[in-house]
Scaffold this active site. Structure first.
Site, PDB file in Angstrom:
ATOM      1  N   SER A 183       0.838  -1.188   0.000  1.00  0.00           N
ATOM      2  CA  SER A 183       0.000   0.000   0.000  1.00  0.00           C
ATOM      3  C   SER A 183       0.882   1.251   0.000  1.00  0.00           C
ATOM      4  CB  SER A 183      -0.972  -0.040   1.180  1.00  0.00           C
ATOM      5  OG  SER A 183      -1.940   0.976   1.074  1.00  0.00           O
ATOM      6  N   ASP A 284      -9.431  -4.050  -5.861  1.00  0.00           N
ATOM      7  CA  ASP A 284      -8.776  -2.886  -5.270  1.00  0.00           C
ATOM      8  C   ASP A 284      -8.993  -1.689  -6.189  1.00  0.00           C
ATOM      9  OD1 ASP A 284      -7.097  -0.970  -4.216  1.00  0.00           O
ATOM     10  OD2 ASP A 284      -5.281  -2.198  -4.320  1.00  0.00           O
ATOM     11  N   HIS A 314      -8.244  -4.447  -1.147  1.00  0.00           N
ATOM     12  CA  HIS A 314      -7.024  -3.798  -0.672  1.00  0.00           C
ATOM     13  C   HIS A 314      -6.695  -4.293   0.734  1.00  0.00           C
ATOM     14  CE1 HIS A 314      -4.042  -0.609  -1.206  1.00  0.00           C
ATOM     15  NE2 HIS A 314      -4.176  -0.364   0.089  1.00  0.00           N
TER      16      HIS A 314
END
Length: 352
Positions: A183, A284, A314
């Site tokens: 991320s 995502d 995600h």
């Protein structure tokens, strides 16, 4: 005064017509403190201490860990991991890890990231240096990039034995160094890999870059962002506010820190990056951003291994054991199939 300015900026940068920055703050569990500058982070995922010695009560302990200060000027540090059963007669790859949290939340000691690094150290096996970098908005970008670069320079000093080498680093192969992030950590990994190209890091050699669901953005929405605008895990209005907290004051989401496809000072260096691994998931909202970066890397001749998964979300590896195992296996395969070459980061700027 500062608080009023911050509110004004946030209201501008939350592009959604149906949501407000106040909603985003509530979702994130954050509030401005009375100083109007620092955040009160109310949602606390447990943080855990390092485990520098083996626990005789744990028969399946994967790794040991210890905290090492990184800078005398701020709270940045390294949480260093080695396998609980250290190998004899062989060196292990060194992985510099950057945790997630959208630049605003969490820590290297947050339990999910601590366990992630435990698993990597024990299962690969590898030596892992997880970076406790400074968070925004108290420390806006590029502060996190600076801390990641300091971690790389710390690893160089360890390779050289400057001031004496930490005994745990005796297990590390400094010619097989990887930068890994998830991320926001993947965003940091990408930017710090580019920054590292300006330095002679020898004998340290960065030979691979691993990015899991990188956190990028831009002013122009992608198809996946529009399709997943109200995503359960990272809705766009929340992402917009996070970027407003993380980016330099006055910058928008087409700044190179957020949108590396848009240009900026780094593009000329991209072709010098080492072999890359990219993992992205259909569920995502940022999956299109990841694939755009894959195409950019490929256009510059950078070798890229990418894993595109149907479904997913995600951060799924933090709560789904099967997803976590698949990610570990894919990353392990990448790490151990990547060999030191003359094209890795660490040889300093190339002169032509």
């Amino acid at each position: 005064m500062y608080f009023d300015t911050a509110v004004h900026v946030l209201s501008i940068m939350c592009d959604s017509e149906s949501h407000t920055w106040q909603e985003a703050f509530k979702v994130l569990g954050i509030k401005y403190n009375p100083d109007g500058f620092t955040l009160n982070r109310e949602i606390q995922i447990p943080m855990v201490d390092a485990t520098p010695t083996a626990d005789p009560k744990q028969t399946n302990q994967l790794a040991l860990s210890t905290d090492i200060p990184l800078s005398p000027y701020n709270k940045a540090y390294i949480r260093l991991y080695i396998p609980a059963k250290t190998p004899t007669g062989t060196k292990l790859p060194l992985i510099i890890y950057l945790h997630g949290g959208d630049f605003v939340l969490f820590s290297a000691s947050t339990v999910v990231f601590h366990e992630f690094c435990n698993n990597i150290a024990g299962q690969f096996p590898a030596v892992v240096a997880s970076v406790e970098y400074r968070l925004a908005p108290e420390n806006r970008l590029p502060a996190a990039y600076d801390d990641a670069l300091n971690a790389i320079l710390w690893a160089k000093d360890q390779a050289l034995g400057v001031g004496g080498r930490d005994p745990w680093l005796e297990y590390a192969d400094f010619s097989r160094v990887f930068i890994m992030g998830s991320s926001a950590g993947a965003n940091i990994a990408y930017h710090v890999a580019l920054r590292a190209l300006d330095f002679d890091l020898g004998p340290l050699k960065i030979i691979g870059l691993l990015m899991n669901q990188p956190f990028f953005g831009g002013l122009q929405r992608t198809q996946s962002e529009l399709r997943l605008e109200e995503d359960k895990y990272v809705p766009l209005y929340v992402c917009d506010v996070l970027w407003s907290l993380a980016l330099p004051q006055g910058a928008n989401r087409d700044h190179e820190f957020c949108n590396p496809i848009n240009g900026g000072s780094y593009l000329g260096r991209v072709k010098r990056l080492p072999r890359c691994f990219m993992k992205a998931d259909e569920g995502d909202p940022m999956v299109d951003r990841a694939m755009q970066l894959v195409h950019l890397l490929q256009s510059y001749g950078v070798p890229v291994i990418y894993q595109f998964n149907r479904g997913g979300n995600h951060g799924m590896e933090l709560s789904d054991k099967t997803a976590a195992k698949n990610l570990y296996d894919d990353m392990k395969e990448f790490v151990f199939s990547t060999k030191p070459t003359q094209n890795g980061c660490g040889d300093g700027p190339k002169r032509h």
